[in-house]
Design an enzyme around this catalytic site. Structure first.
Site, mmCIF file in Angstrom:
data_model
loop_
_atom_site.group_PDB
_atom_site.id
_atom_site.type_symbol
_atom_site.label_atom_id
_atom_site.label_comp_id
_atom_site.label_asym_id
_atom_site.label_seq_id
_atom_site.Cartn_x
_atom_site.Cartn_y
_atom_site.Cartn_z
ATOM 1 N N ALA A 283 -21.258 -8.840 77.508
ATOM 2 C CA ALA A 283 -22.372 -8.484 76.573
ATOM 3 C C ALA A 283 -22.091 -9.070 75.387
ATOM 4 O O ALA A 283 -21.000 -10.181 75.321
ATOM 5 C CB ALA A 283 -21.178 -6.657 76.317
ATOM 6 N N LYS A 284 -21.895 -8.400 74.676
ATOM 7 C CA LYS A 284 -22.579 -8.591 73.226
ATOM 8 C C LYS A 284 -20.943 -9.234 72.076
ATOM 9 O O LYS A 284 -21.084 -10.312 71.374
ATOM 10 C CB LYS A 284 -23.575 -8.530 72.328
ATOM 11 C CG LYS A 284 -25.097 -9.052 72.522
ATOM 12 C CD LYS A 284 -25.242 -9.025 70.974
ATOM 13 C CE LYS A 284 -26.968 -8.602 70.654
ATOM 14 N NZ LYS A 284 -28.371 -8.461 70.942
ATOM 15 N N ARG A 285 -20.563 -7.872 72.626
ATOM 16 C CA ARG A 285 -19.024 -8.522 71.415
ATOM 17 C C ARG A 285 -18.336 -8.862 72.244
ATOM 18 O O ARG A 285 -17.149 -9.505 71.892
ATOM 19 C CB ARG A 285 -18.445 -6.970 71.991
ATOM 20 C CG ARG A 285 -17.692 -6.818 73.101
ATOM 21 C CD ARG A 285 -17.610 -5.326 73.672
ATOM 22 N NE ARG A 285 -18.270 -4.486 74.596
ATOM 23 C CZ ARG A 285 -16.348 -4.646 75.743
ATOM 24 N NH1 ARG A 285 -15.201 -4.982 75.481
ATOM 25 N NH2 ARG A 285 -17.470 -4.563 76.874
ATOM 26 N N HIS A 286 -18.223 -9.759 73.779
ATOM 27 C CA HIS A 286 -17.465 -10.505 73.975
ATOM 28 C C HIS A 286 -17.407 -12.302 73.428
ATOM 29 O O HIS A 286 -17.917 -13.152 73.283
ATOM 30 C CB HIS A 286 -17.558 -10.946 75.789
ATOM 31 C CG HIS A 286 -17.322 -10.576 76.362
ATOM 32 N ND1 HIS A 286 -17.663 -9.032 76.769
ATOM 33 C CD2 HIS A 286 -15.512 -9.485 76.099
ATOM 34 C CE1 HIS A 286 -17.378 -8.164 77.641
ATOM 35 N NE2 HIS A 286 -15.528 -8.083 77.228
ATOM 36 N N GLY A 287 -18.985 -12.097 72.240
ATOM 37 C CA GLY A 287 -19.689 -13.038 72.375
ATOM 38 C C GLY A 287 -20.551 -13.803 73.375
ATOM 39 O O GLY A 287 -20.905 -15.362 73.070
#
Ligand code: GLU
Length: 325
Positions: free
Chosen positions: A252-256
């Protein structure tokens, strides 16, 4: 001739996981000299964002994919956008009703969560306990999309039974759809739900090979129930592994997690992105750069591991550097 497809939902930016699934679906069709169809699944009106369809299509083209039929190129089975295909879903719902498999359901999410004694949380939330099963829909009502709109959803019965299929990557798969319960085929707002829309469209568009993410494995069992009820030919299925972040959670986004748009805007070469994507599933060597077209002769589903692909920070760093650097 085989007919494959990719069916994106225009609810957000395509990230590298979606891009890999699209690339693999395209490779499967092209390697067999088959047709490739682009179908836009835009029925989730609350999440669909204007402009995303075109952006996603542009990005997939930038990656090197093309399609013989789709919203922007037309084709014999147009329209290729689900919001314009409601009439077909209506016909299919009627057939499900005629089989005695369709019922009205007034339960809210909260009712279902509270009723679940041994909560089995599936793809669609906690198991539906069958509360409204006896409220069978009379198949002669004039419009099933309008029937009780705003008041209740329509669900299809999923009786206890083992549904098995041979998956091109995951091998033999068996699910009991009753474990997740009777499923929504028409939402309370009157719009067809994913399971029936996907089945109706894959059949109407003559899709012979469905390649999609492994998150939809148990949906496939529910869809097979609908293929049977509608007496439609069942395509072959190939579910490709999901991409997970270093913490084991879905990328997801939070993993970059990088979106295709980001890579493109930063000036990445599509060959590097394709090479990186292919390397994550055994179709290219790490660090290799090649076009999607150059990958076609290498299509070999037996090289794709059924295990989820864990994308480490190091891999993401390499993607950014090699693509952009
Ligand atoms: N629209 C679905 C998604 O974006 C894909 C459904 C399918 O391939 O059947 O996850």
């Amino acid at each position: 001739m085989i007919r494959g497809r990719f069916a994106p939902s225009p609810t957000g930016a395509l990230h590298i996981g979606n891009a890999r699934t699209a690339l693999l679906a395209w490779l499967q069709a092209r390697a067999a000299g088959g047709a490739f169809v682009m179908r836009v699944e835009d029925l989730d009106f609350g999440r669909v964002r204007p402009g995303f369809m075109q952006t996603q299509l542009d990005e997939l083209r930038w990656l090197g994919l093309d399609w013989d039929e789709g919203p922007d190129v037309g084709g014999p089975f147009a329209p290729y956008v689900q919001s314009e295909r409601q009439g077909l879903y209506e016909i299919a719902l009627r057939r499900v009703a005629e089989r005695g498999l369709l019922f009205e359901c007034t339960c809210s999410r909260r009712d279902i969560a509270q009723a679940a004694s041994a909560p089995h949380v599936g793809e669609e939330g906690p198991r539906y306990p069958g509360t409204c099963r006896e409220r069978r829909v009379d198949p002669s009502v004039p419009s099933l999309t309008a029937h009780g709109r705003g008041y209740f959803a329509l669900r299809a019965r999923a009786d206890a039974d083992l549904v098995c299929f041979d998956d091109g990557v995951m091998g033999q798969q068996c699910f009991d759809p009753s474990a997740e319960g009777d499923f929504v085929v028409r939402r309370k707002d009157g719009v067809a739900a994913y399971q029936i829309a996907a089945v109706v469209d894959d059949a109407a568009m003559g899709i012979t090979h469905v390649l999609r993410g492994a998150d939809l494995l148990s949906s496939t069992a529910r869809q097979i129930l609908l293929y049977r009820a509608l007496e439609l030919p069942i395509p072959s299925f190939l579910h490709v592994p999901l991409m997970l972040g270093p913490d084991g959670e879905r990328l997801a986004k939070r993993h970059g997690a990088v979106s295709l748009g980001e890579l493109r805007a930063a000036g990445a070469a599509p060959e590097r992105v394709v090479g990186w994507l292919a390397a994550t599933c055994g179709l290219a060597e790490p660090g290799e750069a090649l076009s999607a077209a150059a990958l076609v002769p290498r299509w070999d589903p037996s090289r794709i591991s059924p295990q989820p692909t864990t994308v480490t920070d190091e891999m993401l760093r390499r993607l950014r550097e090699s693509a952009i650097g």
